[in-house]
Write an enzyme that holds these catalytic residues in place. Structure first.
Site, mmCIF file in Angstrom:
data_model
loop_
_atom_site.group_PDB
_atom_site.id
_atom_site.type_symbol
_atom_site.label_atom_id
_atom_site.label_comp_id
_atom_site.label_asym_id
_atom_site.label_seq_id
_atom_site.Cartn_x
_atom_site.Cartn_y
_atom_site.Cartn_z
ATOM 1 C CE LYS A 5 -29.807 35.221 -8.117
ATOM 2 N NZ LYS A 5 -29.456 35.285 -6.692
ATOM 3 C CE LYS A 48 -17.374 36.050 -5.826
ATOM 4 N NZ LYS A 48 -16.022 35.485 -5.810
ATOM 5 C CB SER A 55 -24.904 35.589 5.116
ATOM 6 O OG SER A 55 -25.262 35.491 3.753
ATOM 7 C CB ALA A 56 -25.826 40.099 1.950
ATOM 8 C CB THR A 100 -23.712 30.542 -2.869
ATOM 9 O OG1 THR A 100 -23.220 31.706 -2.231
ATOM 10 C CG2 THR A 100 -24.072 29.497 -1.851
ATOM 11 C CB SER A 113 -27.585 41.592 -7.219
ATOM 12 O OG SER A 113 -26.833 41.330 -6.051
ATOM 13 C CD GLU A 127 -17.889 39.817 4.292
ATOM 14 O OE1 GLU A 127 -17.547 39.488 3.155
ATOM 15 O OE2 GLU A 127 -19.074 40.012 4.602
ATOM 16 C CG ASP A 128 -16.127 36.460 -0.051
ATOM 17 O OD1 ASP A 128 -17.017 36.811 0.761
ATOM 18 O OD2 ASP A 128 -16.345 36.245 -1.247
ATOM 19 C CG ASN A 130 -31.973 31.905 -0.596
ATOM 20 O OD1 ASN A 130 -33.111 31.476 -0.475
ATOM 21 N ND2 ASN A 130 -31.638 32.778 -1.530
ATOM 22 C CE LYS A 155 -22.160 41.018 4.994
ATOM 23 N NZ LYS A 155 -21.806 39.660 4.536
ATOM 24 C CB ILE A 196 -24.237 43.937 -2.960
ATOM 25 C CG1 ILE A 196 -24.286 43.350 -4.369
ATOM 26 C CG2 ILE A 196 -22.925 44.682 -2.739
ATOM 27 C CD1 ILE A 196 -24.405 44.415 -5.425
ATOM 28 C CG ASP A 253 -19.571 36.692 3.817
ATOM 29 O OD1 ASP A 253 -20.774 36.972 3.734
ATOM 30 O OD2 ASP A 253 -18.842 36.503 2.830
ATOM 31 C CG LEU A 254 -23.339 31.339 3.531
ATOM 32 C CD1 LEU A 254 -22.885 30.167 4.384
ATOM 33 C CD2 LEU A 254 -24.863 31.348 3.439
ATOM 34 C CG ASP A 255 -21.148 33.780 -1.987
ATOM 35 O OD1 ASP A 255 -20.562 32.739 -2.339
ATOM 36 O OD2 ASP A 255 -21.321 34.739 -2.752
HETATM 37 P P1 B16 Z 1 -29.846 36.067 -1.588
HETATM 38 P P2 B16 Z 1 -22.784 36.763 1.558
HETATM 39 C C1 B16 Z 1 -24.396 37.353 -0.509
HETATM 40 O O1 B16 Z 1 -23.908 36.425 0.412
HETATM 41 C C2 B16 Z 1 -23.845 37.055 -1.890
HETATM 42 O O2 B16 Z 1 -22.425 37.244 -1.906
HETATM 43 C C3 B16 Z 1 -24.457 38.020 -2.883
HETATM 44 O O3 B16 Z 1 -23.952 37.760 -4.176
HETATM 45 C C4 B16 Z 1 -25.983 37.873 -2.839
HETATM 46 O O4 B16 Z 1 -26.598 38.804 -3.710
HETATM 47 C C5 B16 Z 1 -26.460 38.109 -1.413
HETATM 48 O O5 B16 Z 1 -25.813 37.183 -0.547
HETATM 49 C C6 B16 Z 1 -27.972 37.941 -1.295
HETATM 50 O O6 B16 Z 1 -28.312 36.602 -1.483
HETATM 51 O O7 B16 Z 1 -30.338 36.455 -2.947
HETATM 52 O O8 B16 Z 1 -29.684 34.585 -1.392
HETATM 53 O O9 B16 Z 1 -30.629 36.720 -0.485
HETATM 54 O O10 B16 Z 1 -21.456 36.874 0.853
HETATM 55 O O11 B16 Z 1 -23.201 38.037 2.277
HETATM 56 O O12 B16 Z 1 -22.894 35.550 2.425
HETATM 57 MG MG MG Z 2 -19.156 36.774 0.853
#
Ligand code: B16
Ligand code: MG
Length: 221
Positions: free
Chosen positions: A77, A44, A115-116, A16, A51, A170-171, A119, A146, A46, A8-10
């Protein structure tokens, strides 16, 4: 045999969440919704649109906006978030992660990203670790986010390995559910109680504990 580690990334590779928080808070406040760090925890792992839906529901405004307006809000955003991301430098990588990527590469273990975040490729570039990854799954490639297992299964498919040969890291609790439902070994980064409850096979409280010898020992047990 361990063939791949899917990250996973964030919250695993870098943090982030604080920047997502700042960007969402500004948007929420602008449309009259109070938003705090505690609520940010629920976002986190999602997707962006999910979100936004949660934030609108928090402010009792779920039905106030059309689909087009919601896309505009999410895009506002994201523009702010992407602008904040320009401050990201390689030193924002969590302790021990670069060393783990090196160890995996040296031992021929494949590396994937699930990662979700849309970016994610830009973040990997800013951290200067893109080259370690044999695959980065675009969340748009899969139908369900997820906690559905889709993104982890897609990563395994792209790496041409079976889920049982993978470790997922994952976190977020939704992410641990996704890894387990994909049939992979789940490593949780976070508090033991929360991660065990989510079903993690192994829990580390700090990314520095993510060392290949430890992962292999636990995975092979
Ligand atoms: P974006 P992960 C997720 O990253 C974040 O935890 C989550 O807060 C965010 O809404 C989602 O990426 C989408 O991010 O707006 O940059 O597409 O934990 O799956 O790496
Ligand atoms: Mg994460």
């Amino acid at each position: 045999m361990l063939k791949a580690v899917i990250f996973d990334l964030d919250g695993v590779i870098t943090d982030t969440a604080e920047w997502h928080y700042l960007a969402w808070r500004e948007l929420a406040n602008r449309i009259g919704i109070d938003f705090n760090r505690e609520f940010n925890e629920e976002l986190k792992g999602i997707s962006r649109m999910e979100s936004l839906e949660k934030i609108l529901a928090l402010g009792g405004k779920a039905d106030r906006y059309s689909e087009t307006e919601k896309i505009e809000l999410a895009s506002t955003k994201n523009d702010h978030y992407v602008q904040l991301l320009t401050q990201m430098k390689p030193d924002a990588i969590f302790p021990g992660i670069k060393e783990l990527l090196e160890e995996l590469k040296a031992n021929g273990v494949l590396i994937g990203l699930a990662s979700a975040s849309k970016n994610a490729p830009a973040i990997l570039q800013s951290l200067e670790i893109t080259n370690y990854f044999q695959t980065v799954v675009n969340p748009d490639e899969v139908e369900r986010g997820k906690p559905a297992p889709d993104i982890f299964l897609r990563a395994a498919e792209k790496l041409a390995v079976s889920p049982a040969e993978c470790i997922g890291i994952e976190d977020a609790t939704a992410g641990i559910t996704a890894i387990k439902d994909a049939g992979m070994y789940a490593v949780g980064v976070g508090t033991i109680e929360k991660m065990k409850q989510a079903g993690a096979d192994l829990v580390v409280e700090d990314t520095q504990e993510l060392v290949l010898s430890v992962l292999l020992r636990e995975f092979n047990q």
